[in-house]
Scaffold this active site. Sequence first.
Site, mmCIF file in Angstrom:
data_model
loop_
_atom_site.group_PDB
_atom_site.id
_atom_site.type_symbol
_atom_site.label_atom_id
_atom_site.label_comp_id
_atom_site.label_asym_id
_atom_site.label_seq_id
_atom_site.Cartn_x
_atom_site.Cartn_y
_atom_site.Cartn_z
ATOM 1 N N ASP A 49 78.779 -89.124 -22.350
ATOM 2 C CA ASP A 49 79.523 -87.682 -22.135
ATOM 3 C C ASP A 49 80.951 -87.762 -22.880
ATOM 4 O O ASP A 49 81.815 -88.598 -22.270
ATOM 5 C CB ASP A 49 79.592 -86.918 -20.589
ATOM 6 C CG ASP A 49 77.941 -87.179 -20.391
ATOM 7 O OD1 ASP A 49 77.110 -87.735 -20.865
ATOM 8 O OD2 ASP A 49 77.620 -86.307 -19.682
ATOM 9 N N HIS A 51 82.371 -84.452 -22.887
ATOM 10 C CA HIS A 51 82.729 -83.320 -22.333
ATOM 11 C C HIS A 51 84.232 -82.561 -22.858
ATOM 12 O O HIS A 51 84.844 -82.459 -22.090
ATOM 13 C CB HIS A 51 82.698 -83.624 -20.970
ATOM 14 C CG HIS A 51 81.386 -83.251 -20.501
ATOM 15 N ND1 HIS A 51 80.582 -82.254 -20.337
ATOM 16 C CD2 HIS A 51 80.699 -83.966 -19.656
ATOM 17 C CE1 HIS A 51 79.532 -82.175 -19.698
ATOM 18 N NE2 HIS A 51 79.481 -83.380 -19.174
ATOM 19 N N ASP A 77 76.226 -83.899 -24.394
ATOM 20 C CA ASP A 77 77.310 -83.453 -23.576
ATOM 21 C C ASP A 77 78.525 -83.508 -24.314
ATOM 22 O O ASP A 77 79.478 -84.223 -23.966
ATOM 23 C CB ASP A 77 77.464 -83.874 -22.209
ATOM 24 C CG ASP A 77 76.414 -83.508 -21.201
ATOM 25 O OD1 ASP A 77 75.426 -82.533 -21.881
ATOM 26 O OD2 ASP A 77 76.360 -83.831 -20.065
ATOM 27 N N ASN A 109 72.236 -81.734 -22.068
ATOM 28 C CA ASN A 109 72.052 -80.534 -21.348
ATOM 29 C C ASN A 109 72.955 -79.504 -21.594
ATOM 30 O O ASN A 109 72.793 -78.359 -21.354
ATOM 31 C CB ASN A 109 71.722 -80.725 -19.844
ATOM 32 C CG ASN A 109 73.025 -81.298 -19.279
ATOM 33 O OD1 ASN A 109 73.490 -82.251 -19.701
ATOM 34 N ND2 ASN A 109 73.192 -80.928 -18.090
ATOM 35 N N HIS A 110 74.319 -79.969 -21.859
ATOM 36 C CA HIS A 110 75.478 -78.949 -22.125
ATOM 37 C C HIS A 110 75.352 -78.324 -23.655
ATOM 38 O O HIS A 110 76.270 -77.379 -23.679
ATOM 39 C CB HIS A 110 76.652 -79.606 -21.812
ATOM 40 C CG HIS A 110 77.006 -79.633 -20.370
ATOM 41 N ND1 HIS A 110 77.711 -78.785 -19.794
ATOM 42 C CD2 HIS A 110 76.718 -80.518 -19.414
ATOM 43 C CE1 HIS A 110 77.827 -78.830 -18.439
ATOM 44 N NE2 HIS A 110 77.268 -79.994 -18.178
ATOM 45 N N HIS A 158 69.433 -88.357 -23.233
ATOM 46 C CA HIS A 158 70.696 -87.877 -22.233
ATOM 47 C C HIS A 158 70.317 -87.960 -20.747
ATOM 48 O O HIS A 158 71.299 -88.528 -19.956
ATOM 49 C CB HIS A 158 71.245 -86.396 -22.617
ATOM 50 C CG HIS A 158 72.277 -85.983 -21.876
ATOM 51 N ND1 HIS A 158 73.440 -86.371 -22.105
ATOM 52 C CD2 HIS A 158 72.279 -85.124 -20.822
ATOM 53 C CE1 HIS A 158 74.388 -85.929 -21.063
ATOM 54 N NE2 HIS A 158 73.606 -85.152 -20.365
#
Length: 183
Positions: A49, A51, A77, A109-110, A158
């Site tokens: 990730d 982010h 992500d 998932n993001h 992921h």
Amino acid sequence: LVSARSRRSRTEVSLREEDISLILHLSRKLFLMQPALLELEAPICICGDTHGQFYDLLRLFEMAGFPPERNYLFLGDYVDRAKQGIETIVLLLCYRLKFQGTFFLLRGNHECNHLNRIYGFFDECKRRYSVKLWLTFGDCFNCMPLAAIVEEKIFCVHGGLSPELDSFRQIVDVERPLEIPDD
């Protein structure tokens, strides 16, 4: 984007909305040409990730090597939680477009509208550009590969495996664009 290395951390990089839209269009097209399950070769640097931590991503490249010096697989992500999801995902998409045989991105998932609407990416897009651009990001995310196998030995995804998954063939058969279900 890479020239931002010399700037103070957290400084936003000014990008034209038309340029971002073009990158998203080209990336979407490339993702749809790929299978949902990528088969990759080592050596490859596998990264988790990011982010929206754009300057951390630049530091990672400074330490490990910028593409094409090193091969990369990112596991998803790319947006939410930090303030520079746009710079982060756009840089990664540019590398994906430029180094198609050595730089790969999976969906996390993001990378879905119902989640990144809550965790900050929607607000970032709306504040800096437009809701239309956020929707265009969502269209691109819906086309990303879902998993990878490195050297027929290392399975990369992921979040984890569904209890309904019986074989990798099921991943290969996933039709995209695909929205991630809410549940």
